[in-house]
Design a protein around this motif. Sequence first.
Motif, PDB file in Angstrom:
ATOM      1  N   GLN A 188       0.581  -1.139  -0.052  1.00  0.00           N
ATOM      2  CA  GLN A 188      -0.042  -0.007   0.042  1.00  0.00           C
ATOM      3  C   GLN A 188       0.712   1.206  -0.117  1.00  0.00           C
ATOM      4  O   GLN A 188       0.678   2.318  -0.713  1.00  0.00           O
ATOM      5  CB  GLN A 188      -1.054  -0.057   1.153  1.00  0.00           C
ATOM      6  CG  GLN A 188      -1.813   1.202   1.029  1.00  0.00           C
ATOM      7  CD  GLN A 188      -2.679   0.883   2.628  1.00  0.00           C
ATOM      8  OE1 GLN A 188      -2.869   0.279   3.324  1.00  0.00           O
ATOM      9  NE2 GLN A 188      -3.644   2.040   2.653  1.00  0.00           N
ATOM     10  N   ALA A 189       1.893   1.534   0.827  1.00  0.00           N
ATOM     11  CA  ALA A 189       2.745   2.540   0.896  1.00  0.00           C
ATOM     12  C   ALA A 189       3.337   2.705  -0.670  1.00  0.00           C
ATOM     13  O   ALA A 189       3.500   3.854  -1.126  1.00  0.00           O
ATOM     14  CB  ALA A 189       3.879   2.441   1.975  1.00  0.00           C
ATOM     15  N   ALA A 190       3.773   1.647  -1.241  1.00  0.00           N
ATOM     16  CA  ALA A 190       4.497   1.651  -2.587  1.00  0.00           C
ATOM     17  C   ALA A 190       3.533   2.085  -3.602  1.00  0.00           C
ATOM     18  O   ALA A 190       4.079   2.893  -4.441  1.00  0.00           O
ATOM     19  CB  ALA A 190       4.879   0.335  -3.203  1.00  0.00           C
ATOM     20  N   ALA A 191       2.193   1.676  -3.410  1.00  0.00           N
ATOM     21  CA  ALA A 191       1.051   2.302  -4.283  1.00  0.00           C
ATOM     22  C   ALA A 191       0.977   3.693  -3.973  1.00  0.00           C
ATOM     23  O   ALA A 191       0.763   4.367  -5.070  1.00  0.00           O
ATOM     24  CB  ALA A 191       0.047   1.349  -4.078  1.00  0.00           C
ATOM     25  N   GLU A 192       0.857   4.059  -2.732  1.00  0.00           N
ATOM     26  CA  GLU A 192       0.772   5.593  -2.621  1.00  0.00           C
ATOM     27  C   GLU A 192       1.951   6.399  -3.091  1.00  0.00           C
ATOM     28  O   GLU A 192       1.759   7.612  -3.682  1.00  0.00           O
ATOM     29  CB  GLU A 192       0.515   5.709  -1.104  1.00  0.00           C
ATOM     30  CG  GLU A 192      -0.678   4.878  -0.483  1.00  0.00           C
ATOM     31  CD  GLU A 192      -0.841   5.289   1.082  1.00  0.00           C
ATOM     32  OE1 GLU A 192       0.104   5.485   1.572  1.00  0.00           O
ATOM     33  OE2 GLU A 192      -1.847   4.915   1.731  1.00  0.00           O
ATOM     34  N   ARG A 193       3.132   5.844  -2.855  1.00  0.00           N
ATOM     35  CA  ARG A 193       4.155   6.683  -3.472  1.00  0.00           C
ATOM     36  C   ARG A 193       4.216   6.696  -4.950  1.00  0.00           C
ATOM     37  O   ARG A 193       4.538   7.772  -5.644  1.00  0.00           O
ATOM     38  CB  ARG A 193       5.636   5.753  -3.098  1.00  0.00           C
ATOM     39  CG  ARG A 193       5.898   5.976  -1.662  1.00  0.00           C
ATOM     40  CD  ARG A 193       7.561   5.779  -1.116  1.00  0.00           C
ATOM     41  NE  ARG A 193       7.597   4.302  -1.608  1.00  0.00           N
ATOM     42  CZ  ARG A 193       7.312   3.268  -0.730  1.00  0.00           C
ATOM     43  NH1 ARG A 193       7.040   3.365   0.387  1.00  0.00           N
ATOM     44  NH2 ARG A 193       7.560   1.961  -1.144  1.00  0.00           N
ATOM     45  N   ARG A 194       3.854   5.505  -5.623  1.00  0.00           N
ATOM     46  CA  ARG A 194       3.570   5.525  -7.159  1.00  0.00           C
ATOM     47  C   ARG A 194       2.502   6.549  -7.692  1.00  0.00           C
ATOM     48  O   ARG A 194       2.747   7.313  -8.545  1.00  0.00           O
ATOM     49  CB  ARG A 194       3.451   4.121  -7.816  1.00  0.00           C
ATOM     50  CG  ARG A 194       4.572   3.348  -7.584  1.00  0.00           C
ATOM     51  CD  ARG A 194       4.213   2.225  -8.589  1.00  0.00           C
ATOM     52  NE  ARG A 194       2.870   1.249  -7.816  1.00  0.00           N
ATOM     53  CZ  ARG A 194       3.315   0.298  -7.072  1.00  0.00           C
ATOM     54  NH1 ARG A 194       4.118  -0.083  -6.389  1.00  0.00           N
ATOM     55  NH2 ARG A 194       2.149  -0.247  -6.815  1.00  0.00           N
TER      56      ARG A 194
END
Length: 275
Positions: A188-194
């Motif tokens: 989820q953190a990676a998706a939010e960063r993307r």
Amino acid sequence: MRFSRPASALPAAPTATLRTPRLIAATLLGLFTLCALLPATVHAQPAPANDQPWSGDAERAGLVGRADTLRTRAKAMRDESVAKYQAEYQACYARFRVVACQDEAKKAKTAAELEARKVDAEARELELEIRTRDQATKAAREREEAPRRAASQQRQSEEFKADKARQDAEREQRQEDKAKAVEAGAAQAAAERRETAARLSGKRADKAAQAPEAAKRAEDQRASVQEAHQRMAERDAKVAEKKAQREAKAKQRAEERAKAEAAGIIPPQPTAAKP
């Protein structure tokens, strides 16, 4: 008629010399009597104790009661023999044969003590039987309870193993859930960063696409401002020029009038009175 001399007239004999042989004889007689009675008591071998388990609490209580009764009886016999001996020993001083009387009292006391020892020996045999049968009862109870205790231990062992397996499974499940939660959080953190990066990239692209138009608008705005300044400057210049022309014409008319007044062509203009 028989006469006796007074006691003061009799020859005095040493007391120790007269009593010593009697004391030795009485002591030897008591020892012989004791040795004759000992084989029946001290050297008697006790009968083998019953080693069978108890049939019930009543049987054991009855045997314990018998042993206590024998102990009480033996103590009473000893106390009675001592009291009787002391009374008879003191009473012997009133008799003619004092030492023989006291020897008889000692022999009676010794015989009574031997009888009390027999009773004590019987009580000890009962107490030995009680201890032996207590141990036999305990051993029988342990043998009887051994299968049930082994089954209980086996059940407890199986329950412990099952409980441990359940706890291990729950711990592994918690660890797995925790790992999944960490992985989901990271995803989820990676998706939010993307998403944030894409949004910023889109903003930068929009800004880059709008840059020429913004530059044109800025250039048009600068040109418009410059044109406005130029128009204002031109207007100010025209106003200044018109003002200069008016001032020049007024000055010229004033000079011409002054010349005409000086030539007497026209009368001088009256000066306005100051208020």
